[in-house]
Design a protein around this motif. Structure first.
Motif, PDB file in Angstrom:
ATOM      1  N   ARG A  91       0.819  -1.448  -0.028  1.00 15.18           N
ATOM      2  CA  ARG A  91      -0.023  -0.087  -0.210  1.00 15.18           C
ATOM      3  C   ARG A  91       0.806   1.217  -0.107  1.00 15.18           C
ATOM      4  O   ARG A  91       0.663   2.274  -0.675  1.00 15.18           O
ATOM      5  CB  ARG A  91      -1.005  -0.055   1.223  1.00 15.18           C
ATOM      6  N   HIS A  92       1.994   1.158   0.620  1.00 12.98           N
ATOM      7  CA  HIS A  92       2.550   2.316   0.820  1.00 12.98           C
ATOM      8  C   HIS A  92       4.103   1.965   0.429  1.00 12.98           C
ATOM      9  O   HIS A  92       4.738   1.167   0.876  1.00 12.98           O
ATOM     10  CB  HIS A  92       2.736   2.881   2.316  1.00 12.98           C
ATOM     11  N   THR A  93       4.471   2.905  -0.659  1.00  9.91           N
ATOM     12  CA  THR A  93       5.921   2.560  -1.232  1.00  9.91           C
ATOM     13  C   THR A  93       6.754   3.745  -1.391  1.00  9.91           C
ATOM     14  O   THR A  93       6.187   4.923  -1.014  1.00  9.91           O
ATOM     15  CB  THR A  93       6.161   1.913  -2.638  1.00  9.91           C
ATOM     16  N   SER A  94       7.835   3.918  -1.651  1.00 13.59           N
ATOM     17  CA  SER A  94       8.623   5.247  -1.609  1.00 13.59           C
ATOM     18  C   SER A  94       8.275   6.058  -2.959  1.00 13.59           C
ATOM     19  O   SER A  94       8.499   7.127  -3.016  1.00 13.59           O
ATOM     20  CB  SER A  94      10.169   4.979  -1.783  1.00 13.59           C
ATOM     21  N   GLY A  95       7.665   5.397  -4.105  1.00  8.03           N
ATOM     22  CA  GLY A  95       7.392   6.047  -5.180  1.00  8.03           C
ATOM     23  C   GLY A  95       5.863   6.153  -5.365  1.00  8.03           C
ATOM     24  O   GLY A  95       5.048   6.124  -4.352  1.00  8.03           O
ATOM     25  N   ILE A  96       5.628   6.041  -6.542  1.00  8.97           N
ATOM     26  CA  ILE A  96       4.032   5.852  -7.069  1.00  8.97           C
ATOM     27  C   ILE A  96       3.543   4.527  -6.697  1.00  8.97           C
ATOM     28  O   ILE A  96       4.062   3.539  -6.991  1.00  8.97           O
ATOM     29  CB  ILE A  96       3.789   6.344  -8.518  1.00  8.97           C
ATOM     30  N   ASP A  97       2.521   4.469  -6.072  1.00  9.06           N
ATOM     31  CA  ASP A  97       1.878   3.005  -5.593  1.00  9.06           C
ATOM     32  C   ASP A  97       1.156   2.633  -6.758  1.00  9.06           C
ATOM     33  O   ASP A  97       0.008   2.351  -6.838  1.00  9.06           O
ATOM     34  CB  ASP A  97       1.034   3.218  -4.311  1.00  9.06           C
ATOM     35  N   TRP A  98       1.942   2.024  -7.934  1.00  5.72           N
ATOM     36  CA  TRP A  98       1.139   1.377  -9.021  1.00  5.72           C
ATOM     37  C   TRP A  98       0.393   0.238  -8.752  1.00  5.72           C
ATOM     38  O   TRP A  98      -0.677   0.013  -9.443  1.00  5.72           O
ATOM     39  CB  TRP A  98       2.508   1.221 -10.181  1.00  5.72           C
ATOM     40  N   ILE A  99       0.880  -0.839  -7.848  1.00  5.51           N
ATOM     41  CA  ILE A  99       0.308  -2.037  -7.613  1.00  5.51           C
ATOM     42  C   ILE A  99      -1.166  -1.633  -7.210  1.00  5.51           C
ATOM     43  O   ILE A  99      -2.032  -2.006  -7.296  1.00  5.51           O
ATOM     44  CB  ILE A  99       0.990  -2.741  -6.658  1.00  5.51           C
ATOM     45  N   ARG A 100      -1.280  -0.480  -6.032  1.00  2.00           N
ATOM     46  CA  ARG A 100      -2.223  -0.254  -5.383  1.00  2.00           C
ATOM     47  C   ARG A 100      -3.454   0.380  -6.448  1.00  2.00           C
ATOM     48  O   ARG A 100      -4.618  -0.119  -6.341  1.00  2.00           O
ATOM     49  CB  ARG A 100      -2.253   0.827  -4.402  1.00  2.00           C
ATOM     50  N   HIS A 101      -2.917   1.086  -7.354  1.00  2.66           N
ATOM     51  CA  HIS A 101      -3.721   1.923  -8.325  1.00  2.66           C
ATOM     52  C   HIS A 101      -4.406   0.789  -9.311  1.00  2.66           C
ATOM     53  O   HIS A 101      -5.413   0.781  -9.734  1.00  2.66           O
ATOM     54  CB  HIS A 101      -3.086   2.761  -9.045  1.00  2.66           C
ATOM     55  N   ILE A 102      -3.533  -0.179  -9.845  1.00  2.00           N
ATOM     56  CA  ILE A 102      -3.900  -1.284 -10.491  1.00  2.00           C
ATOM     57  C   ILE A 102      -5.097  -1.991  -9.892  1.00  2.00           C
ATOM     58  O   ILE A 102      -5.976  -2.259 -10.438  1.00  2.00           O
ATOM     59  CB  ILE A 102      -2.725  -1.920 -11.119  1.00  2.00           C
ATOM     60  N   LEU A 103      -4.802  -2.421  -8.488  1.00  6.90           N
ATOM     61  CA  LEU A 103      -5.951  -3.155  -7.977  1.00  6.90           C
ATOM     62  C   LEU A 103      -7.151  -2.264  -7.842  1.00  6.90           C
ATOM     63  O   LEU A 103      -8.127  -2.947  -7.794  1.00  6.90           O
ATOM     64  CB  LEU A 103      -5.146  -3.560  -6.257  1.00  6.90           C
ATOM     65  N   GLN A 104      -7.002  -1.190  -7.631  1.00  4.62           N
ATOM     66  CA  GLN A 104      -8.149  -0.184  -7.580  1.00  4.62           C
ATOM     67  C   GLN A 104      -9.043  -0.069  -8.795  1.00  4.62           C
ATOM     68  O   GLN A 104     -10.201  -0.352  -8.679  1.00  4.62           O
ATOM     69  CB  GLN A 104      -7.907   1.138  -6.860  1.00  4.62           C
ATOM     70  N   LEU A 105      -8.391  -0.197  -9.876  1.00  3.20           N
ATOM     71  CA  LEU A 105      -9.046  -0.055 -11.150  1.00  3.20           C
ATOM     72  C   LEU A 105      -9.577  -1.472 -11.312  1.00  3.20           C
ATOM     73  O   LEU A 105     -10.671  -1.516 -11.845  1.00  3.20           O
ATOM     74  CB  LEU A 105      -8.138   0.282 -12.248  1.00  3.20           C
TER      75      LEU A 105
END
Length: 89
Positions: free
Chosen positions: A54-68
Motif C-alpha cells: 500500500r505504501h511505497t517510496s514512489g508511486i503506488d502502481w500496484i495499489r492503483h492497478i488493484l483499485q482499477l
C-alpha cells in the motif's frame, strides 16, 4: 469534508475508467458508476494493505492497478444485474 470530495472524485475517475475498459454499453446511472468506483478504490486499498504494497517510496502502481481492477469487476458484475432489474422505459 475534503475527504468526501476526494472519495467522490476518485470514485468518478475509477468508475469512468472501468466503463471505458469494458466492452459494450453499461446501462447504469452516473451515481452508481461513482459508488462502484469508490467501492473499487476501497477494496483495492484493503487488498494492497493485506499484500503489504500500500505504501511505497514512489508511486503506488500496484495499489492503483488493484483499485482499477476492482472497479472494473464491480461495474462488470453490477451493470447486467441493474439492467435486468430495470425495465426499459
Amino acid at each position: 469534508m475534503f475527504q468526501l470530495l476526494w472519495i467522490l472524485l476518485i470514485g468518478c475517475v475509477l468508475g469512468l475508467l472501468a466503463r471505458l475498459l469494458l466492452r459494450g454499453p453499461q446501462a447504469i446511472p452516473w451515481w452508481l458508476t461513482i459508488v462502484l468506483g469508490a467501492l473499487g478504490a476501497w477494496l483495492g486499498n484493503a487488498v494492497s494493505g493485506w499484500l503489504g504494497v500500500r505504501h511505497t517510496s514512489g508511486i503506488d502502481w500496484i495499489r492503483h492497478i488493484l483499485q482499477l481492477a476492482f472497479a472494473v469487476a464491480l461495474v462488470a458484475a453490477v451493470a447486467p444485474a441493474w439492467s435486468k432489474s430495470r425495465p426499459n422505459r
